[in-house]
Structure formats: C-alpha cells, structure tokens
Motif scaffolding. Structure first.
Motif, PDB file in Angstrom:
ATOM      1  N   ASP A 165       0.822  -1.215   0.000  1.00 44.17           N
ATOM      2  CA  ASP A 165       0.000   0.000   0.000  1.00 44.17           C
ATOM      3  C   ASP A 165       0.855   1.264   0.000  1.00 44.17           C
ATOM      4  O   ASP A 165       0.665   2.180   0.807  1.00 44.17           O
ATOM      5  CB  ASP A 165      -0.941   0.004   1.208  1.00 44.17           C
ATOM      6  CG  ASP A 165      -2.065   1.028   1.063  1.00 44.17           C
ATOM      7  OD1 ASP A 165      -2.400   1.380  -0.082  1.00 44.17           O
ATOM      8  OD2 ASP A 165      -2.593   1.478   2.100  1.00 44.17           O
TER       9      ASP A 165
ATOM     10  N   SER B  78      -0.292   7.959  -4.708  1.00 44.81           N
ATOM     11  CA  SER B  78      -1.681   7.493  -4.748  1.00 44.81           C
ATOM     12  C   SER B  78      -2.655   8.572  -4.301  1.00 44.81           C
ATOM     13  O   SER B  78      -3.875   8.416  -4.450  1.00 44.81           O
ATOM     14  CB  SER B  78      -1.841   6.260  -3.851  1.00 44.81           C
ATOM     15  OG  SER B  78      -1.628   6.598  -2.491  1.00 44.81           O
TER      16      SER B  78
ATOM     17  N   HIS C 216       2.819  -1.793 -11.491  1.00 42.93           N
ATOM     18  CA  HIS C 216       1.829  -1.003 -10.734  1.00 42.93           C
ATOM     19  C   HIS C 216       0.905  -1.957  -9.976  1.00 42.93           C
ATOM     20  O   HIS C 216      -0.229  -2.191 -10.372  1.00 42.93           O
ATOM     21  CB  HIS C 216       1.029  -0.126 -11.701  1.00 42.93           C
ATOM     22  CG  HIS C 216       0.360   1.050 -11.043  1.00 42.93           C
ATOM     23  ND1 HIS C 216      -0.044   1.047  -9.734  1.00 42.93           N
ATOM     24  CD2 HIS C 216       0.014   2.265 -11.538  1.00 42.93           C
ATOM     25  CE1 HIS C 216      -0.598   2.210  -9.437  1.00 42.93           C
ATOM     26  NE2 HIS C 216      -0.573   2.959 -10.508  1.00 42.93           N
ATOM     27  N   LYS C 217       1.395  -2.486  -8.850  1.00 44.12           N
ATOM     28  CA  LYS C 217       0.653  -3.493  -8.103  1.00 44.12           C
ATOM     29  C   LYS C 217      -0.727  -2.993  -7.679  1.00 44.12           C
ATOM     30  O   LYS C 217      -1.721  -3.732  -7.757  1.00 44.12           O
ATOM     31  CB  LYS C 217       1.440  -3.897  -6.852  1.00 44.12           C
ATOM     32  CG  LYS C 217       2.709  -4.712  -7.103  1.00 44.12           C
ATOM     33  CD  LYS C 217       2.386  -6.125  -7.538  1.00 44.12           C
ATOM     34  CE  LYS C 217       3.622  -7.026  -7.457  1.00 44.12           C
ATOM     35  NZ  LYS C 217       4.746  -6.588  -8.283  1.00 44.12           N
ATOM     36  N   GLN C 218      -0.820  -1.774  -7.216  1.00 38.05           N
ATOM     37  CA  GLN C 218      -2.102  -1.278  -6.720  1.00 38.05           C
ATOM     38  C   GLN C 218      -3.144  -1.222  -7.830  1.00 38.05           C
ATOM     39  O   GLN C 218      -4.305  -1.609  -7.640  1.00 38.05           O
ATOM     40  CB  GLN C 218      -1.929   0.091  -6.075  1.00 38.05           C
ATOM     41  CG  GLN C 218      -1.132   0.044  -4.778  1.00 38.05           C
ATOM     42  CD  GLN C 218      -1.101   1.376  -4.060  1.00 38.05           C
ATOM     43  OE1 GLN C 218      -2.011   2.182  -4.168  1.00 38.05           O
ATOM     44  NE2 GLN C 218      -0.046   1.618  -3.304  1.00 38.05           N
TER      45      GLN C 218
ATOM     46  N   TYR D 103      -4.210  -4.903  -8.632  1.00 38.76           N
ATOM     47  CA  TYR D 103      -5.144  -5.495  -7.681  1.00 38.76           C
ATOM     48  C   TYR D 103      -6.544  -4.885  -7.819  1.00 38.76           C
ATOM     49  O   TYR D 103      -7.549  -5.593  -7.701  1.00 38.76           O
ATOM     50  CB  TYR D 103      -4.638  -5.321  -6.250  1.00 38.76           C
ATOM     51  CG  TYR D 103      -3.357  -6.071  -5.956  1.00 38.76           C
ATOM     52  CD1 TYR D 103      -3.158  -7.363  -6.444  1.00 38.76           C
ATOM     53  CD2 TYR D 103      -2.343  -5.508  -5.204  1.00 38.76           C
ATOM     54  CE1 TYR D 103      -1.992  -8.064  -6.183  1.00 38.76           C
ATOM     55  CE2 TYR D 103      -1.171  -6.200  -4.936  1.00 38.76           C
ATOM     56  CZ  TYR D 103      -0.999  -7.471  -5.428  1.00 38.76           C
ATOM     57  OH  TYR D 103       0.175  -8.159  -5.173  1.00 38.76           O
TER      58      TYR D 103
END
Length: 443
Positions: free
Chosen positions: A87, A210, A377-379, A382
């Motif tokens: 996060d 973010s 870009h993991k966020q 997901y």
C-alpha cells in the motif's frame, strides 16, 4: 484475491514475525512510534515493518503512515530488504528503504540482533490537503535508532571518549568517567565496534503518488508535467497538466522528453515476442469479457482462440498484429498514432533515471497488458483484478505463477532491460524550444 494469495502473488515475500523475542521487539518499536501495541503472537511484515494483520487488529491501515506522508518504519532484520512495500503512497518510498538498509547493512545487522530499529522517512510536509502541497516534498531524510537509543547513546559515548583522550585532566573527572561507563554498558565498545548509521538524504525528483486518485509528477524534466489517473488537479506548479484520456498530449510529453522507445525497435530484447505476449493478454481479456470459458487453455491454443473469436478482437489486438507482421515479414511500417488504442502497448520506457516511473505510467495506459500492470503497478493491478471475470482471474494467476514468479529478475530484464546507450541525437529541437512542446497539440 485468494488465487493471488495462494500463489504468492499478493502478500508474498513478507517477513514472518513468530518468535516471542521478535514480537516483543516489534511491540517496543510500535509503542515507541505510535503509542500502541499488538496482542498478536504471529504476523507478517513488509519492508517498512507494516503488517496487514496488525493494521486490521488496530483498525488502522495507516498506523505507520499517518496521513500518507512521513512513513515510519520498524526493522527487525536486514532480511526485510527483500520484502515488498504494501500500500505504498509514493513510488519512491520502497527504493529509499532498500537503499538505507543496503548502505547500513552491517550496522543494522548488529543493532537488530538485540533490538528493533525504528525510524521515519522525514520531509517537511505533514499534511497533503491540496495537490500543490506535493511539490513541497523536495527531499527525504531517513532518521532511525533502536528503541533504547543505542545509536544516539553511541554518538554521545564517542564524544565523551574524544573528550577523555584530548583533555589533560580527564583522568580526574569522575563524572565523565561514570557517564562513559554507563553509556558503554548500553552500547558496547564503540571504538572497536562503531555503532553508527550513515545519514541518507534523497531528493524527491519525479514520482507517483496514490493521493488524489493517483498522480504522476514529472517536475525535473525539460518539459515538466503532472499526469492524473483520474480528475486533473488544479493550481499545481507544473505548466502542463493532463489526465489519462488526453492520449495525444501524453504521447507528445513522453516523446519530447525522450522517455519512451518502441518495443519492436528496442535493443537487447526480443520485441516481437513481447508484442505477441501482449496480444495474448488482449485476446484473453476480450474473450473472457464476452463470457468465453478458458478452462484447459494453454499458450498453444491462443491462435485457435483468436480464429474462433475473431469478431471479439479489439483494435489493440489488430494494431499489434500489424506491427508483428512488419517485424517478421517486412513491408510497410504500420502507422499507429497516439489516438490508436494500441499505441501505448507498443512502447516501453527508454533508459533514463525515470524508467520505472515511465513504465508504471505506461501500464496504466495499456491496462490489458496484465503482466506489465502486475510488475509495474501493483495497486492498479489489484484494483483491476477485483473487477475481472473468474476465467480471466484464473488465467492471469496461473500465468504469473508459471511465467513470472519462477524467474522475476529474468522476466524484468527481458521486458525492461537496456543495452549500453547509443549516442544522443546531436540535432537541437529549436522548434520545441521556441513554441513549447504542446502549443499546437490537438485537443
């Protein structure tokens, strides 16, 4: 998300805090930083010491990152350098933590053998209530010490030792000697085994955050800009501000700052193979969105799947197919403008200090390339994964486990690696210098 968790694609490579000694050290550091403790006896932490389980217990997912700025961290082991940062609010945070651990590995190894190291990524901004405040984040300074103040005490002891050695009458100063003995009992012999953490200050430069729905801030380039994943912010210092729908302007921005290169022409990689894999991902997205069952489908079945469902194939697929055909068989170069849905799929970051940030931006502009989205870009991955059909979730999870997880470093090198840079273009861009890069861009 259970498919990703079971395959180690989510919450993977975390550090396991299981022994009573480590739990107690973590609690001392947690109380030192936040005034809170955890009752858990078994949990996992990321590179910063953040634990999803502890966050859930405390009902505070930002217990180490209040307001999303000045992230605090807890180090129980130098092995945390291998962990991800969960996060993340800024794209630079993980790199700063990795660098701090790497540059202080020996000292941190010694310190964490007896205690936890608690610290903070410090800047001068404590509240980001407006996008313009992001531009006040000029640099990050890492501050850290053990919960017992070992580093601070070692510095004090070193000063007192210098005084003792330099002053003629120090042998008769009982107070000074007593203080040295007391501090030495806490720190050990700082002459033979120095306890010191190298200071680290990192300029913020260009970064993603973010905050405000996701912003890419390029402020150090010749032609700076802010790019918003959602609504464009107002009153930011950069002259140009775009959102992801302004594809033509973003394309010009990337081109004029020499931030991208065509995949098919990039040196040191198999560009055609990469484009073919992107076509597979686009194909899977298209057919699963139409309800096609992919059970038992292998990579060898992709051509048959494309033939059977040709009417479902989007423009992205056809654009990349034309480019692959040119690369393999020659002929006329296919014109794929920035308005074409396939355009950003054809690009990758050039060899610049901002390559990771650019690849992150490109992954949002080409979201059907699920491999790049996951890597860069993991966020966003997901968030997108949660909306997919089960058939696509299963295919992507299986693919990432089999093709990416098995050799992460090799996959990254094959996709984003660069050979030695070529000679720069000696021709100045006089027109750009006179009118600015977006003066005549079509709206």
């Amino acid at each position: 998300m259970i498919r990703l968790i079971q395959r180690g694609l989510m919450f993977g490579n975390l550090f396991h805090v299981a022994s009573p000694a480590l739990v107690e050290r973590y609690n001392r550091a947690l109380e030192h930083l936040t005034g809170k403790r955890t009752a858990l006896t078994d949990f996992y932490i990321d590179i910063s010491g953040y634990s999803p389980e502890v966050g859930n217990e405390l009902k505070d997912p930002l217990y180490l990152n209040h307001n999303g700025v000045n992230r605090q961290f807890i180090l129980l082991s130098t092995e945390q350098r291998k962990c991800p940062l969960l996060d993340a609010k800024f794209s630079t945070s993980q790199g700063v933590l990795k660098r701090f651990i790497a540059e202080n590995e020996a000292a941190l190894f010694a310190l964490t053998a007896r205690d936890a190291v608690a610290g903070e990524l410090v800047n001068t901004v404590y509240d980001i209530s407006h996008p313009a405040r992001l531009f006040d984040l000029r640099a990050i300074t890492v501050e850290a010490d053990t919960t017992r103040g070992t580093v601070r005490n070692a510095a004090q002891l070193a000063e007192k030792v210098d005084t003792f050695l330099q002053e003629d009458d120090a042998w008769f100063d009982d107070v000074l000697i007593g203080e040295m003995i007391q501090l030495a009992g806490q720190t050990g012999d700082v002459i033979r085994n120095p306890v010191k953490l190298k200071p680290l200050r990192v300029d913020k430069g260009n970064f993603w955050t973010s905050h405000f729905g996701g912003l890419y801030i390029f402020q150090t380039l010749d032609h700076p800009a802010t790019i918003a994943a959602r609504k464009k912010p107002e009153d930011v210092p950069t002259k140009y501000t775009f959102d992801l729908t302004q594809r033509n302007r973003i394309a010009k921005f990337l081109e004029y700052n020499d931030l991208v290169e065509p995949v098919v022409k990039a040196r040191g990689i198999d560009g055609t193979a990469i484009l073919k894999q992107k076509m597979d991902f686009i194909l899977v997205s298209a057919v699963t969105e139409a309800g096609v069952d992919l059970a038992g489908t292998t990579r060898r079945d992709m051509r048959r799947l494309a033939r059977d469902h040709a009417h479902l194939l989007p423009d992205e697929f056809h654009g990349l197919a034309d480019l692959v055909n040119w690369a393999e068989h020659g002929g006329k170069w296919p014109r794929i403008s920035s308005e074409h849905p396939a355009y950003f799929y054809t690009l990758r970051a050039a060899s610049t200090p901002d390559a990771d940030l650019v690849n992150m931006l490109l992954s949002e502009l080409s979201p059907r390339d699920v491999r790049q989205l996951f890597i860069c870009h993991k966020q966003a991955f997901y968030a997108a994964y949660a909306t997919w059909a089960d058939a696509k979730k299963e295919y992507v999870a299986q693919y990432l486990e089999a093709e990416y997880k098995a050799d992460k470093a090799g996959a990254r090198a094959a996709l984003f690696g660069h050979d030695a840079p070529m000679e720069p273009d000696p021709q100045p861009r006089d027109l750009i210098a006179r009118v600015g890069p977006w003066g005549a861009v079509r709206r």
